[in-house]
Design an enzyme around this catalytic site. Structure first.
Site, short mmCIF file in Angstrom:
data_model
loop_
_atom_site.label_atom_id
_atom_site.label_comp_id
_atom_site.label_asym_id
_atom_site.label_seq_id
_atom_site.Cartn_x
_atom_site.Cartn_y
_atom_site.Cartn_z
N CYS A 1 -3.90 -1.47 1.11
CA CYS A 1 -4.73 -0.78 2.02
C CYS A 1 -4.71 -1.92 3.16
O CYS A 1 -4.60 -3.07 2.72
CB CYS A 1 -5.99 -0.37 1.24
SG CYS A 1 -5.67 1.00 0.18
N TYR B 1 2.21 8.36 -6.50
CA TYR B 1 1.37 7.41 -6.82
C TYR B 1 0.42 7.94 -8.10
O TYR B 1 -0.45 8.63 -8.04
CB TYR B 1 0.34 7.37 -5.69
CG TYR B 1 -0.76 6.08 -5.70
CD1 TYR B 1 -0.73 5.21 -6.61
CD2 TYR B 1 -1.78 6.16 -4.86
CE1 TYR B 1 -1.49 4.13 -6.83
CE2 TYR B 1 -2.74 5.09 -5.11
CZ TYR B 1 -2.63 4.24 -5.99
OH TYR B 1 -3.42 3.10 -6.06
N HIS C 1 -3.95 2.91 -10.83
CA HIS C 1 -5.28 2.69 -10.66
C HIS C 1 -6.38 3.42 -10.93
O HIS C 1 -7.33 3.71 -10.43
CB HIS C 1 -5.25 2.28 -9.28
CG HIS C 1 -4.44 0.98 -8.67
ND1 HIS C 1 -3.53 1.19 -7.75
CD2 HIS C 1 -4.21 -0.31 -9.21
CE1 HIS C 1 -2.76 0.03 -7.60
NE2 HIS C 1 -3.12 -0.75 -8.65
N ASP D 1 -6.03 -5.29 -10.96
CA ASP D 1 -4.55 -5.34 -10.29
C ASP D 1 -4.68 -6.43 -9.00
O ASP D 1 -3.97 -7.33 -9.23
CB ASP D 1 -4.19 -3.93 -9.71
CG ASP D 1 -2.88 -4.12 -9.11
OD1 ASP D 1 -2.02 -5.07 -9.59
OD2 ASP D 1 -2.44 -3.28 -8.17
#
Ligand code: ADP
Ligand code: SF4
Length: 701
Positions: A31, A168, A171, A264
């Protein structure tokens, strides 16, 4: 310069399904706070990385549907979203890199504040977005619809020019991983229960995507193999392993990491380079497909060991590619000393989380590529004959001198200390902040090779010295000092009673003046300083009472993705932790603490207090020079005096570096009447028709 042959392996091409990456440098999805709101800035930022040699440059997560909508990220809801993404892929391709897109549906992770669509999830679940709410359980029709949206987005991604299309599942954020999760999936149909059932949706998405675009695009899966929560989540020797083993050969590439994002993207305060290896190492043993992983890699030797040791095929990087977009090129050319290493501070993450275009402590050009035309490696040659005296070699002074030197200006950089680096040198000695020294070291390394820059350590700049220096521009970069009176965000007037017991500031402690015994540490700064001081003081044998007016320890560190670790560490180390509480007054042997809601006071024993509240500029020299008459200025040959960095506005280190860089680019830091950069404006599209079918409820979402 020629690179030693042992690094050649990093520049081997690697096949990913139907496409081939030119080397092993892989900028994983990250991001950036720009996304669709700042599409030109986003595209230019990605392009610079491609120019810097990354073989693959990926997007941030890309929303595929209004039922899982992020506020800022890029989107592929339909073909209308293609043009600005196509701009980014065009620019990426110009430099020979592959472009990847991370298709995402954020399920119960978002509140759908824009679309107002009720969030969807495998099972009924309280949403994890900002607003309270509940996601509804998807029925079979929803699952079919979701697969359709994903397939359509993949097709549009190909139309936009992407070469790698992601599913995806990482996370703990998106629908595919939430279906996989035992914690989140309570379904009793064929999408719930056994791991095989929970993996059904991910398997279908991979197959759908391969069928839709797999002939020309690689299909990647991003999956977090370990959630660092033991049996409650995926583990690298449990279900994390089983998922990869079960789907091993289906995708063209595995992009693996640990979850959630705070793990992460952990900061250097808590993790070292390569910290994820122990979790992701198994992946290559269960798949023949290429594997990419991350770990704040900045050392070429570590990168080589990741490849040779059989852990990874691609060196994945988000933050190291932000701090130095030219990292691959520098390794390729054997320019190892020129690598601007990420310090792992997560200021980039903080900007994104705060909803702003991201910035970087080490790389002041990040996010400025399009709007100011700043390039991380190139800079305009000097346009004036100024000679510049910079007083203070902290991050602001060092960066100003480096960038001015690169422009060809003649520069003197003087610091009263023998050791250069200012706050960066001092703070890097505090627990967990060792990497902060990289801010100084990279700049000094660059400066030492510049003949036009003179370094004067151990030289205090005074008005007399300015008179003698024969410089036409003076930049005062003398920094700031921590306040000793308790004034900060909470107290706007000095605290009462501070003359009755020993008071210490962060500067005292960094200078080696330490309290002893029972210490009340008042944090009204809310970033790292108070908590690293607490660590230091506990090591020195102090009994620390931690006090903060915020409702959590080091509240700002929520933005840098480390608040939970910081909070836990304070609870483990300190004698007691008082949140929503302010230091209200002191007297001999006692500190009075007041609840910020009720004002109710508690007295605690204190041999000393430490105040980490706020900073004040060290701007005496600037004001002294400001009193010079035009004649005195002319006599000294000085046309202008500016202040930069913490001397102008104390703040985070990234702001000081930016201030120094801005000055070097513009030779000015004053406010202008006009906006000093290009702006992205939303275009009015008033007359667009309502979408066909918008009057009916569609698939019920
Ligand atoms: P910034 O973050 O803005 O770069 P720092 O506090 O890190 O500021 O650095 C300021 C530096 O300025 C310190 O190294 C300090 O020793 C130096 N300094 C302060 N006053 C003077 C002065 N009058 N002459 C030269 N150096 C100074
Ligand atoms: Fe690294 Fe900090 Fe820059 Fe982020 S802001 S890329 S963590 S140096």
């Amino acid at each position: 310069m020629v690179r030693p042959a042992r690094y050649d392996i990093l520049f081997e091409p690697v096949r990913i399904g139907p496409v081939t990456a030119k080397n092993r440098f892989y900028q994983v999805p990250h991001c950036n706070g720009m996304g669709r709101a700042y599409p030109s800035s986003m595209a230019a930022m990605r392009a610079v990385k491609a120019e810097g040699g990354w073989g693959v440059v990926c997007s941030e997560q890309c929303d595929i549907h209004h039922s899982g909508n992020h506020q800022r990220e890029i989107r592929l809801w339909d073909a209308k979203d293609i043009p600005y993404l196509a701009k980014a892929t065009d620019l990426i391709h110009e430099h020979g890199a592959l472009a990847g897109v991370e298709l995402a549906h954020n399920g119960a992770h978002v509140s759908n504040l824009e679309s107002r669509t009720v969030p969807i999830a495998p099972s009924v679940e309280a949403t994890r977005g900002i607003f309270p709410g509940t996601a509804r359980a998807m029925d079979k029709g929803d699952i079919r619809a979701f697969r359709r949206w994903h397939r359509e987005a993949a097709l549009n991604a190909r139309r936009a020019g992407f070469d790698i299309v992601y599913i995806y599942a990482g996370h703990d954020m998106t629908l595919p991983v939430n279906f996989l999760s035992r914690r989140r999936n309570q379904r009793t149909d064929e999408y719930g229960g056994s791991l095989e059932n929970r993996a059904r949706l991910l398997r279908e998405l991979i197959e759908d995507t391969k069928e839709a675009v797999g002939d020309t695009c690689a299909v990647a899966v991003r999956f977090s193999v370990d959630e660092l929560m033991g049996e409650r989540g995926f583990t690298a020797d449990g279900e994390g392993y089983d998922v990869v083993e079960m789907l091993a050969e289906l995708p063209d590439l595995w992009d693996v990491n640990v979850s959630n994002f705070d793990n992460d993207g952990a900061t250097a305060r808590f993790t070292d380079e390569g910290y994820q290896e122990q979790y992701v190492k198994f992946v290559k043993s269960v798949t023949t497909k290429p594997v990419v992983g991350v770990g704040r890699f900045t050392s070429p030797d570590t990168m080589v060991s990741m490849i040779r040791g059989g852990t990874l095929d691609f060196i994945g990087a988000a933050r190291p590619s932000i701090a130095d977009p030219f990292l691959p090129r520098k390794i390729e050319e054997g320019r190892f000393d020129d690598i601007r290493e990420c310090i792992g501070c997560n200021i980039c993450v903080a900007y994104d989380r705060a909803g702003a275009p991201f910035r970087c402590t080490q790389n002041p050009t990040t996010g400025e590529e399009w709007r100011r035309g700043w390039h991380p490696e190139k800079i305009e040659v000097r346009t004036t004959n100024d000679t510049v005296l910079i007083a203070g070699a902290g991050p602001a002074g060092l960066e100003a001198a480096r960038a001015l030197g690169q422009r060809g200006y003649s520069v003197i950089l003087a610091d009263s200390n023998r050791e250069l680096g200012g706050r960066v040198t001092r703070e890097s000695r505090l627990p967990g902040l060792g990497t902060y020294a990289r801010i100084r070291d990279w700049r000094l390394q660059q400066l030492r090779s510049m003949r036009n820059v003179q370094l004067l350590p151990g030289n205090e700049v005074t008005a007399d010295l300015v008179r003698e220096a024969e410089c036409s521009l003076v930049a005062v970069a003398t920094g700031a000092g921590w306040r000793r009176d308790g004034v900060g965000r909470h107290h706007l007037a000095p605290l009462a009673g501070l003359d009755r017991l020993p008071v210490f500031t962060p500067d005292d402690i960094m200078d080696g003046r330490l309290p002893a015994g029972k210490v009340v540490l008042f944090d009204d700064d809310h970033y790292y300083m108070a908590t690293v001081l607490a660590e230091r003081l506990v090591t020195e044998g102090c009994e620390v009472t931690f006090v903060t007016p915020e409702s959590m320890v080091a509240a700002f560190t929520q933005y840098t993705a480390e608040q939970r670790r910081v909070g836990r560490r304070m609870l483990e180390l300190c004698a007691s932790v008082h949140t929503s509480t302010a230091l209200s007054r002191t007297e001999a042997g006692t500190a009075h603490l007041a609840c910020v809601y009720t004002g109710r006071e508690t007295a605690v024993q204190a041999d000393a207090v430490v105040l980490a509240t706020s900073m004040v500029p060290r701007d005496g020299l600037y004001h002294e020079l400001g009193q010079w008459t035009p004649e005195e200025m002319a006599q000294a040959g000085v046309r202008k005096v500016v202040r930069i960095g913490d001397c102008l506005g104390p703040g985070i280190i990234a702001a000081a570096v930016h201030s120094g860089h801005l000055f070097a680019r513009t030779l000015d830091t004053g406010l202008t009447d006009w906006t000093p950069y290009r702006r992205e404006n939303v275009e009015l599209d008033w007359d667009q028709p309502f979408p066909a079918g918008s009057a009916d409820a569609g698939v019920g979402v």
